[in-house]
Design a protein around this motif. Structure first.
Motif, PDB file in Angstrom:
ATOM      1  N   GLU A 207       0.643  -1.265   0.409  1.00 62.17           N
ATOM      2  CA  GLU A 207      -0.063  -0.266  -0.106  1.00 62.17           C
ATOM      3  C   GLU A 207       0.572   1.143   0.069  1.00 62.17           C
ATOM      4  O   GLU A 207       0.283   2.246  -0.792  1.00 62.17           O
ATOM      5  CB  GLU A 207      -0.917   0.199   1.167  1.00 62.17           C
ATOM      6  N   ASP A 208       1.895   1.157   0.441  1.00 57.41           N
ATOM      7  CA  ASP A 208       3.081   2.338   0.536  1.00 57.41           C
ATOM      8  C   ASP A 208       3.783   2.480  -0.577  1.00 57.41           C
ATOM      9  O   ASP A 208       4.682   3.384  -0.946  1.00 57.41           O
ATOM     10  CB  ASP A 208       4.082   2.116   1.645  1.00 57.41           C
TER      11      ASP A 208
ATOM     12  N   ASP B  29      -6.138   1.275 -10.766  1.00 50.45           N
ATOM     13  CA  ASP B  29      -6.328   1.197  -9.592  1.00 50.45           C
ATOM     14  C   ASP B  29      -4.908   0.280  -8.684  1.00 50.45           C
ATOM     15  O   ASP B  29      -5.741  -0.101  -8.162  1.00 50.45           O
ATOM     16  CB  ASP B  29      -7.789   1.691  -9.180  1.00 50.45           C
ATOM     17  N   CYS B  30      -4.324   0.389  -8.756  1.00 50.87           N
ATOM     18  CA  CYS B  30      -3.369  -1.547  -8.397  1.00 50.87           C
ATOM     19  C   CYS B  30      -3.198  -0.619  -6.914  1.00 50.87           C
ATOM     20  O   CYS B  30      -2.876   0.883  -6.433  1.00 50.87           O
ATOM     21  CB  CYS B  30      -2.189  -1.409  -9.178  1.00 50.87           C
ATOM     22  N   ILE B  31      -2.942  -1.828  -5.639  1.00 52.32           N
ATOM     23  CA  ILE B  31      -2.366  -1.165  -4.775  1.00 52.32           C
ATOM     24  C   ILE B  31      -1.517  -0.597  -4.367  1.00 52.32           C
ATOM     25  O   ILE B  31       0.075  -0.904  -6.018  1.00 52.32           O
ATOM     26  CB  ILE B  31      -2.129  -2.479  -3.895  1.00 52.32           C
ATOM     27  N   GLY B  32      -0.922   0.082  -4.150  1.00 47.72           N
ATOM     28  CA  GLY B  32       0.293   1.324  -4.051  1.00 47.72           C
ATOM     29  C   GLY B  32       0.028   2.259  -4.876  1.00 47.72           C
ATOM     30  O   GLY B  32       0.927   3.297  -4.807  1.00 47.72           O
TER      31      GLY B  32
ATOM     32  N   PHE C  11       5.715   0.928  -1.937  1.00 50.66           N
ATOM     33  CA  PHE C  11       7.415  -0.170  -2.399  1.00 50.66           C
ATOM     34  C   PHE C  11       7.334  -1.572  -2.840  1.00 50.66           C
ATOM     35  O   PHE C  11       5.763  -1.769  -2.696  1.00 50.66           O
ATOM     36  CB  PHE C  11       7.809  -0.283  -1.230  1.00 50.66           C
TER      37      PHE C  11
ATOM     38  N   SER D 251       2.067   8.866  -5.536  1.00 49.71           N
ATOM     39  CA  SER D 251       2.794  10.322  -5.792  1.00 49.71           C
ATOM     40  C   SER D 251       2.343  11.446  -4.254  1.00 49.71           C
ATOM     41  O   SER D 251       2.454  12.439  -4.600  1.00 49.71           O
ATOM     42  CB  SER D 251       0.813  10.418  -6.454  1.00 49.71           C
ATOM     43  N   LEU D 252       2.284  10.463  -3.071  1.00 46.99           N
ATOM     44  CA  LEU D 252       3.332  11.586  -1.713  1.00 46.99           C
ATOM     45  C   LEU D 252       4.062  12.088  -2.106  1.00 46.99           C
ATOM     46  O   LEU D 252       5.252  11.748  -3.031  1.00 46.99           O
ATOM     47  CB  LEU D 252       2.837   9.753  -1.020  1.00 46.99           C
ATOM     48  N   PRO D 253       4.630  13.270  -2.074  1.00 50.38           N
ATOM     49  CA  PRO D 253       5.765  13.892  -2.061  1.00 50.38           C
ATOM     50  C   PRO D 253       7.057  13.248  -2.327  1.00 50.38           C
ATOM     51  O   PRO D 253       7.819  13.322  -2.445  1.00 50.38           O
ATOM     52  CB  PRO D 253       5.470  14.794  -1.245  1.00 50.38           C
TER      53      PRO D 253
ATOM     54  N   ARG E 285      -1.318   4.742  -5.551  1.00 47.41           N
ATOM     55  CA  ARG E 285      -1.920   6.485  -5.541  1.00 47.41           C
ATOM     56  C   ARG E 285      -0.583   6.315  -3.836  1.00 47.41           C
ATOM     57  O   ARG E 285      -0.545   7.945  -3.724  1.00 47.41           O
ATOM     58  CB  ARG E 285      -3.389   6.049  -4.212  1.00 47.41           C
ATOM     59  N   SER E 286       0.615   5.643  -3.734  1.00 46.19           N
ATOM     60  CA  SER E 286       0.895   6.547  -2.733  1.00 46.19           C
ATOM     61  C   SER E 286       2.489   6.450  -3.610  1.00 46.19           C
ATOM     62  O   SER E 286       2.693   7.572  -3.082  1.00 46.19           O
ATOM     63  CB  SER E 286       1.262   5.499  -1.264  1.00 46.19           C
TER      64      SER E 286
END
Ligand SMILES: [Zn+2]
Lengths: 1169, 85
Positions: free
Chosen positions: A675-676, A849-852, A678, A857-859, A854-855
């Motif tokens: 989810e993170d 929309d795969c797992i992770g 990585f 695009s975290l800064p 979204r993360s």
């Protein structure tokens, strides 16, 4: 040989069986039935050891496991030296060799006793106070010095030659303690038909009843009543003497150690020394009795000073008089019995010193009637005597009584250690001044000291009708007075094992320690192996007196397991050597290969020829792949069948790619994120049919990936109709790579056109007569195929290809070949903080929309200076960089990319080497590295830390070999070559044994069925065996069975071919979603049968296998040791153990180990039944 | 070794299970802001006492389930199938 302190008759020793032993090299003799302590006392050996801190001479204080003083080392030869055994618990056997401890040069003249003179220098907390400064002295001076003097005894340096067993057990009632209350409880419990286990730490059941030949119960002398009770219990109750309940663990799991050979003169090489029992009990009854308290007076630790009750035990059980002239110091009536009994045996009682005013109980009157002088209202104020006490001075200041023995009795402390470990509530009992368990205890442990009450309470412990017994011969005694919180004499010993005196407690109180838990840690009272058995309440009383806060407000310290020390051997049990952890071997045997651990597997690193170095072998293997053809056993790769109408959508969430557009017959490289954002794993996703996928994982990641997928399937995307089935061991995999790969495979594959088969494709076909799934995939950049085939045929295909000069290569070459192409290796280039973009795999993110995703695009995951994968070429081509080495920029070469500067004069790390090899193709060293803003550094010069300073390197793109030219494609072969024949498997050697037999069953078809209720019913009807809906149950018909393994998971076992059966099932389900997978080759079945089959399984399996808990037909996944199995009870005494093929040798070895004790019984037929 | 009641298989020894972290986390939509995403990834309860958590009967029926465990006593108050109360 004389035994001057032995009585003329009596005791439970066998006087016809003389036993020789030695103590500190001196020969003595005792009798069978003696403990080392009773035999030493019989021989007038009074000085047994030196104390822990002050090296004071010490003797025997007790007759049981509470002994704090008489610690000895027993020497049974190499590897069998056991330190710190209580002489009071060591059973005598012929040839026993015991040594005293903590003395130099000898027991009688000990230099360390000078520490006693330095006692003022060793106050509590002296380590904290004395060794504070300077810090460097700790390492060089303080610690070595403390280590030299600390600790008791020495441990053997050799490996332990003994065997140890483990046993999981379940019972309704576990009774701990086999004295009067425990035996009565067992009698009461056995009448209920419950499963009962009774254990006792002593060699003989009976506890204190064995000390009472003059007491009768229902007309039987107490020891004979014990014998009768055991006779009644035998058969209905599991009786375990020599078994200590040492720990109480969560959910009423009790740890027991059963000592099997320590009491034998000849332990033998095969008989296990100890068995660790892990007992899960519905109820526990504590019948652990009580421990007598020493009295706290100055000089109370001299040899010859003993507990009064112990003197009775030595007299009545062992026929030993503890002295010739005895002073009895007491605060209660029970010590009067010791005085009168010893007097009757001919021992002079020089006086009874009673703290209390004169009393007139029956016990006191008896002593008075014998003319024994009684000093009331007095205590002992000091004692004299170096290696044995020779006089006691009374508190009136005038009377000095010459004696060779002082018996002391400060009252009795219920043994609440186990109850305290259970975190049960201990309740302060003002009448006795002690803490009592709030429940689950009977007899003295519950504060009941009257024998007939103990017996009656015991029988009623389970709510049954209380049964009374006629008890005669116990004199009436006044109840003990509670201990009083008083400021004690200074310099009296409280904790004998840890050498803690009342003075130490006073210092602690003066320094402000009020909490009993703090006092324990500061002074060490009640710590270590003793756990305060004799000292706890005395320390508590003293602290309560010193702080003025009262006993009930001071509280008890928490008792820690183990109750008495447990050997490491017992704790390790059979989990040693080959059984320490399963060794999983791939299906292809590769003799001569150098092996390495990969996850739980052993894999071949490389295949050196005679006299070839590893490096040379790896280079040769790499060149074979680049120039000819090489093959790798890739069977250990994880494989998961993903099936169901929503399989493509599911995988598009799990992996970063979009698989909805993947055509059947196509494969794709896939990256899995957490989810993170990585990278967690990578692999190949192959679409076999619209609703059927085959996914591979890394070898080490297989279990994690399946768990991760199941998590999302069950808890996040639960509306998706998809199922996951591990097929890792269903398929062996031979990867064949290199320009000649297609040509050589074409010789054996008749039904797949290798010439036209595209890259990243999968086809079903045959190699020779063996059905395969053939993948065209490559991790080397060369033409590559991966043959998935039934593992039974893997060896013959491998050997056939070997004959065609295909070069076997191992994981080392695989890593070189991967790295040359810049392919990442999970765990090498990734460490849980690496995104796809970091390693140049941003292109794999094509899903919506795969797992992770979204993360990503975290800064922080978009920072321009993240570590990125690059290549490194050392300036000197002969250099191979160290993996993990830091990559640095020189101070002058600072370029603003390296983040904040720290210590401007020093080189600064910008990343590290992740993989480094010598490439035989490029003929030079090369490496992959993760560098901050790495891609912007390509073309620059950096430095890599080496053993002799910086190594200059050039940063490059992470690809070292250009795309290999398309190789000529083979035309389909018209003539086929045959495979080598299937070799016979040698049958394992089985030692026969009626109690338990072990056999590997012939292969049989197994289908894994994953389906909803409707499809499940349809399949059941079609196959003629209904799928059970009750968890963990099976449905058996004469030739088929269906096992429930999960709420939507069944295993079908049947004689037909898998394809036939699967076709039948598929036809039956029609349009209902279901997953039907052949797993026939994934596992093998071991049958374990016989009256002791369940017992053997319970050596490694923690389930309750009683017929009521695990009835016929029950089946479940569980663990056997470290191996997952499916356990299935066919009939009462026959189990089937289904186990993954790679784990079969381990499981077999476990069960053979458990079986050994039964096999032995039959081989060693001379052993009495 | 804890005895953990699997909602399907009944009480089983702890070594058959794998801990699955805090229960009842809601996976935020992709459109949620960075702070919500960060909290979902990294912020967890750490109560002294009752803790809602997930376990998986990994070496058994394979099911994830919810569990209420007291972090002080290790006592398990209840377990339940995912999706049920
Ligand atoms: Zn379960």
């Amino acid at each position: 040989m004389m035994q001057p302190f032995r009585t003329a008759e009596g005791g439970r020793i066998d006087r016809s069986h003389r036993v020789r032993f030695s103590f500190d090299g001196q020969a003595y003799s005792g009798y069978a039935g003696d403990t080392l302590a009773s035999a030493l006392l019989a021989n007038d050996v009074c000085l047994i050891g030196r104390s822990f801190k002050y090296h004071r001479p010490r003797g025997i204080m007790s007759a049981g496991s509470e002994e704090p003083n008489a610690l000895v080392t027993i020497d049974r030869g190499a590897g069998r030296i056991a330190p710190n055994l209580r002489a009071t618990s060591v059973e005598l056997y012929d040839g026993l060799k015991a040594c005293s401890q903590n003395r130099f040069p000898s027991l009688r003249f000990d230099i360390g006793a000078l520490a006693g003179l330095a006692a003022p220098l060793l106050p509590p907390g002296f380590i904290y106070k004395s060794f504070m400064w300077p810090p460097s002295f700790w390492k060089r001076l303080y610690e070595p010095a403390i280590r030299r003097t600390a600790g008791l005894g020495r441990t053997p340096a050799e490996a332990d030659p003994d065997r140890y067993l483990n046993q999981y057990a379940h019972c309704d009632i576990l009774i701990i303690g086999g004295g009067a209350a425990g035996l009565a409880a067992a009698l009461g419990a056995s009448a209920t038909g419950a499963r009962v286990i009774l254990c006792d730490e002593q060699a003989e059941l009976g506890g204190g009843l064995l000390d009472e030949p003059n007491v009768t119960i229902d007309g039987w002398p107490a020891p004979d009543w014990v014998r009768e009770a055991i006779g009644t219990l035998n058969g209905s109750v599991t009786l375990l003497p020599r078994t200590t309940a040492f720990g109480w663990y969560p959910n009423t799991m009790i740890g027991l150690t059963e000592r099997l050979t320590d009491h034998l003169g000849e332990p033998g090489s095969q008989r296990p020394r100890e068995r660790l029992w892990q007992v899960r009990a519905e109820r526990v009854v504590l019948a652990t009795g009580a421990i007598e308290r020493p009295l706290v007076f100055p000089g109370n630790d001299r040899p010859g000073i003993m507990l009064a009750g112990a003197a009775r035990t030595y007299l009545h059980r062992y026929g030993v008089k503890v002295g010739k002239r005895v002073v009895v110091a007491t605060a209660g009536d029970s010590a009067y019995r010791a005085a009168t009994d010893l007097h009757m045996a001919g021992v002079a009682i020089a006086g009874i010193v009673d703290r209390r005013p004169a009393g007139d109980s029956e016990a006191i009157q008896s002593a008075r009637a014998l003319g024994i002088p009684i000093h009331n209202g007095m205590t002992i104020s000091s004692t004299e005597g170096r290696n044995r006490v020779h006089s006691a001075k009374l508190s009136n200041g005038t009377d000095i009584i010459p004696c060779d023995t002082i018996l002391m009795s400060g009252g009795w402390t219920p043994s609440v250690h186990l109850f305290s470990q259970s975190r049960g509530a201990l309740v302060f009992d003002a009448a006795s001044g002690t803490y009592l368990p709030s429940q689950d205890a009977v007899g003295a442990c519950a504060g009941v000291f009257d024998l007939s009450t103990s017996l009656r309470d015991g029988t009623a412990a389970f709510g049954g009708e209380p049964r009374s017994f006629a008890v005669l011969g116990v004199p009436a005694m006044a109840p003990s007075e509670p201990p009083v919180a008083t400021v004690p004499h200074r310099g009296a010993f409280v904790d004998f094992q840890n050498d803690v005196t009342t003075k130490d407690l006073a210092i602690a109180a003066d320094e402000g320690f009020v909490s009993i838990e703090h006092v324990k840690r500061y002074t060490t009272a009640g710590m270590a192996t003793d756990q305060g058995k004799t000292s706890n309440l005395n320390a508590l009383t003293a602290i309560a007196g010193l702080t003025g806060q009262g006993i009930e407000h001071t509280g008890l310290t928490t008792f820690r397991p183990p109750y008495t020390p447990v050997t490491f051997g017992a704790l390790a049990g059979p989990v040693r050597g080959d059984l320490f952890a399963p060794i999983r071997l791939p299906p292809i045997a590769t003799p001569g290969a150098v092996q390495e651990d990969a996850g739980t597997w052993k894999r071949a690193r490389c295949f050196p020829n005679a006299k070839e170095t590893i490096a040379a072998a790896v280079a040769r293997e790499c060149l074979a792949v680049r120039n000819d053809a090489g093959m790798l056993d890739a069977s250990t790769l994880g494989k998961i069948a993903v099936e169901g109408p929503d399989a493509a959508a599911f995988l598009s969430r799990i992996y970063t790619d979009d698989f909805t557009k993947l055509e059947p017959g196509q494969c794709r490289y896939a990256v899995m994120l957490g989810e993170d954002g990585f990278i967690r794993d990578d692999g190949i996703v192959a679409r076999l049919a619209p609703d059927r996928f085959h996914v591979t994982t890394t070898t080490g990641g297989a279990a994690y990936v399946l768990h991760h997928m199941e998590d999302y399937r069950q808890t996040e995307f639960f509306a998706m109709r998809v199922w996951l089935t591990s097929v890792t061991e269903q398929w062996a995999v031979i990867a064949i790579q290199g320009p000649r790969a297609a040509e050589v495979l074409a010789l054996f594959i008749p039904d797949i056109d290798l010439g036209t088969m595209p890259h990243m494709a999968v086809r079903a076909g045959h190699i020779g007569d063996v059905p395969i799934q053939l993948f065209r995939v490559s991790f080397t950049g060369e033409t590559g195929f991966e043959i998935n085939l039934p593992p039974d045929h893997a060896q013959r295909v491998w050997d056939t290809l070997r004959q065609r000069d295909v070069t076997p290569f191992g994981t080392d070459a695989m890593h070189v070949l991967c790295a040359e192409k810049g392919h990442i290796v999970i765990g090498q280039e990734t460490d849980g903080t690496v995104t796809p973009d970091d390693v140049g795999l941003g292109w794999t993110i094509r899903g919506t929309d795969c797992i992770g995703k979204r993360s990503l695009s975290l800064p922080d995951l978009k920072r321009h200076d993240r570590k990125q994968l690059v290549g490194l070429l050392p300036a000197d081509p002969a250099v191979v960089l160290e993996e993990g080495a830091q990559v640095t920029v020189a101070p002058s070469a600072r370029d603003g990319l390296s983040g904040p500067s720290v210590g401007a004069r020093n080189a600064q790390s910008v990343g590290h080497v992740t993989s480094s090899h010598c490439s035989p193709t490029l003929n030079r060293g090369f490496a992959l590295a993760l560098l901050a803003a790495g891609r912007s550094r390509i073309g620059t010069q950096l430095s890599v830390a080496g053993p002799d300073g910086g190594i200059p390197v050039t940063v490059t793109a992470p690809v070292f070999l250009e795309k290999t030219a398309d190789r000529p494609k083979p035309s389909p072969r018209r003539t086929q070559e045959p495979l080598l024949p299937l070799a016979d498997q040698p049958a394992p050697v089985v030692r026969p044994c009626d109690s338990v037999q072990l056999a590997t069953l012939a292969p049989i078809t197994r289908l894994s069925i994953r389906a909803g209720p409707a499809a499940g019913t349809a399949i059941g009807l079609a196959l003629g065996v209904l799928l059970p809906t009750v968890p963990c149950r099976s449905v058996m018909t004469p030739n088929r069975a269906a096992l429930w393994l999960g709420p939507d998971e069944w295993l079908i076992v049947a004689p037909e071919s898998a394809s036939e059966l699967a076709a039948l099932a598929r036809k039956a389900v029609g349009d209902h979603p279901a997953s039907i997978i052949d797993v026939s080759h994934r596992s093998q079945t071991l049958e374990i049968a016989g009256p002791c089959a369940a017992w053997c399984l319970n050596a490694f399996c923690a389930l309750d296998l009683d017929l009521t808990a695990f009835p016929v037909g029950m089946c479940t996944r569980t663990l056997l040791g470290a191996a997952e199995i499916v356990l299935w009870r066919i009939v009462a005494e026959v189990f089937h153990v289904d186990v993954a093929r790679s784990l079969m040798p381990y499981v077999r070895a476990c069960l053979e180990e458990a079986r050994l004790e039964f096999v032995d019984v039959e081989v060693v037929s001379s052993r009495p039944k | 070794m804890l005895l953990i009641p699997c909602p399907w298989c009944g009480p089983r020894p702890e070594n058959e299970f794998r801990y699955g972290g805090q229960a009842n986390l809601t996976r935020p939509a992709a459109s949620a802001d960075d702070a919500a995403r960060g909290a979902y990834l990294y912020l967890r309860d750490n109560p002294r006492g009752r803790h809602q958590e997930r376990w998986r009967h990994r070496h058994g029926c394979g099911r994830f389930f919810n569990c209420v465990r007291d972090t002080v006593t290790d006592r398990i108050a209840s377990t339940s199938k995912i999706g049920s109360l």
